[in-house]
Scaffold this active site. Structure first.
Site, short mmCIF file in Angstrom:
data_model
loop_
_atom_site.label_atom_id
_atom_site.label_comp_id
_atom_site.label_asym_id
_atom_site.label_seq_id
_atom_site.Cartn_x
_atom_site.Cartn_y
_atom_site.Cartn_z
CD GLU A 199 -3.07 -1.06 2.16
OE1 GLU A 199 -2.84 -0.47 3.22
OE2 GLU A 199 -4.15 -1.61 1.92
CD GLU A 393 -3.76 -6.15 2.57
OE1 GLU A 393 -4.62 -5.48 3.18
OE2 GLU A 393 -2.54 -5.92 2.64
#
Ligand code: BG6
Length: 494
Positions: A199, A393
């Site tokens: 991320e 995810e």
């Protein structure tokens, strides 16, 4: 059925070899924060703060004094859940065996940088740390599980934060390069799929995830300048990781990892539409650089408007241009609604900003659940990059109830996963190249955002509470059997 003579033939389901599995991060599962020669990492100094004492939004960052107090043992806090994780360091065999029982084809995990280089800036790696991951990868191999390894999942060695102010210092590129070369060389026969920074766009919400102590900056320092300078160093380091992977493990693949944020306009008012476009472009900025090998024009405008001037060195442009990624991976939890009225936008769910979507349900933690958005996000990505996509995810953080007989009936989790997988399948039928799906938190783990254990994602329950009480015993929830069936049928039985 696919008819190869027909121009409109489409896939009817997931391809053979689709990488089904689950994802975790070292700092949320391993524990053993001071064993095997490991140095402290940045999340080892983030304490648990009960819900009613937490500030709104994303505020993990301790001050320099708080960090010092933790290091010297004088902190008022005593509960640091990421130090204990779920004790996977001692229980990885049991956990991987359970993943194998579900039929995992792939396990996404991260290497803790401070296990390999405890201070981050030494020249020789820590053999005990290297050996630990050898054992983990060997265990995966035993069951035919492909490891997908994140090199940096918010796990910068604390020493690099204290001494260098994290990624703000260009020397971090050299330290990171040493670390990744060490990993590639050591694990070249064991790991074929890699991710650089988890991320990477989270830096825009909190530069502390990149080790930058923004609270210590003088009041006249432009935080955006600092943030994007640190990010530039990460982009160069990510490109160099690609470069060295090609040399050391030529048949391996490396991807970027983005927290995907799909922004809808609140209304068809052109100003709202423009607000959504800007928000979407901002999200794409972090992947554009790594796929297209250069800064996109829209971000140059953003930098100019915000007084940001990125200092680059001769050769940086070439490094970015020459070493782009092989695939695009991302986390997907929710979507956001953008408004042109800044007074109406508030912090939401997974570090997002916008207004609530009245058409969507909301999780116990205020994250808005949007399975159809996953199909849209996949199509948008594919149209933009035409690179393989990997959902690394996706999952539901929820409270679970253990029945008297020990069973856990988590039909809400099954429902969440089913609806997302259905939409992922629709995207595959739309012609999007999706290489795998590693849902987040196949086993309960410590939350990244809140350090809670009670925010549970797993198919496997772990007996531990927010304060570290419990036996750490693992048990199968109803969703465990459901996901096993999904993998067995390659996504046909949902
Ligand atoms: C992503 C992170 O932001 O979301 C994970 O990559 C994290 O590390 C996951 O755990 C879920 O967030 P949280 O705060 O519920 O743990």
């Amino acid at each position: 059925m696919t008819n190869n003579n027909c121009v409109n033939c489409v896939p009817t389901g997931f391809p053979e070899g689709f990488l089904w599995g689950g994802a975790t991060a070292a700092n949320q599962v391993e524990g053993a924060y001071d064993e095997g020669g490991k140095g402290l990492s940045v999340f080892d100094v983030v304490p648990f703060v009960p819900k009613d004492e937490r500030s709104e939004g994303f505020d993990l960052e301790p001050t320099a004094e708080e960090i010092d107090a933790v290091i010297n043992g004088t902190s008022k806090h005593t509960n640091f859940p990421k130090r204990r994780g779920i004790d996977q360091y001692h229980r990885y065999k049991e956990d991987i065996k359970l993943f194998a029982e579900m039929g995992f084809k792939c396990y996404r995990l991260s290497i803790s940088w401070s296990r390999i280089f405890p201070n981050g800036d030494e020249t020789e790696p820590n053999e005990a740390g290297l050996k630990y991951y050898d054992n983990v990868f060997d265990e995966c191999k035993k069951y035919g599980i492909e490891p997908l390894v994140t090199l940096s999942h918010f796990e910068i060695p604390l020493n690099l934060v204290v001494k260098y102010n994290g990624w703000l210092d260009r020397r971090l590129i050299e330290f990171f390069t040493r670390y990744v070369k060490t990993c590639f060389t050591r694990y070249k026969d064991k790991v074929k799929y890699w991710l650089n920074f988890n991320e990477i766009n989270m830096i825009a919400m909190s530069a502390f995830v990149a080790g930058v102590k923004t609270k210590e900056l003088a009041s006249d320092v432009n935080v955006k300048q600092v943030t994007y300078q640190a990010l530039h160093h990460q982009f160069i380091a990510a490109a160099l990781a690609t470069k060295y992977l090609r040399k050391i493990i030529p048949d391996a693949k490396i991807g970027l990892m983005l927290a995907r944020s799909l922004n809808y306009p609140e209304t068809c008012n052109p100003d709202d539409v423009r607000a959504a476009q800007e928000a979407n472009e901002f999200n794409y900025f972090f992947s554009d650089v790594q796929v297209q090998g250069k800064y996109p024009n829209f971000i140059k405008r953003f930098f100019a408007d915000n007084g940001v001037c990125i200092e680059k060195q001769v050769g940086d442009d070439e490094i970015l241009a020459e070493h782009t990624v092989d695939f695009v991976s991302f986390s997907y939890y929710m979507t956001t609604v953008a408004t042109a009225d800044p007074k109406r936008a508030t912090p939401l769910g997974n570090f997002a900003f916008g207004v609530m979507n009245p058409y969507l349900e909301t999780s116990d933690w205020g994250w808005q659940v949007d399975p159809v958005g996953l199909r849209t996000a996949l199509n948008d990505f594919w149209d933009r990059y035409h690179l393989p996509l990997f959902i690394v995810e996706n999952g539901l953080g929820a409270y679970d109830k253990v029945e008297a007989d020990g069973s856990i009936h988590d039909d809400y989790r099954i429902d969440y996963m089913r609806r997302h997988i259905e939409q992922m399948k629709e995207a595959v039928k739309d012609g999007v190249d999706v290489m795998g799906y590693t849902m987040w938190g196949p086993i309960d783990l410590v939350s990244a955002g809140t350090s809670e254990m009670s925010k549970r994602y797993g198919f496997i329950y772990v007996d531990q509470d927010d304060y570290g009480n419990g036996t750490l015993a693992r048990s199968r929830k109803d969703s465990f059997w459901w996901y096993k069936g999904v993998i067995e049928s390659n996504g046909e039985v949902l």
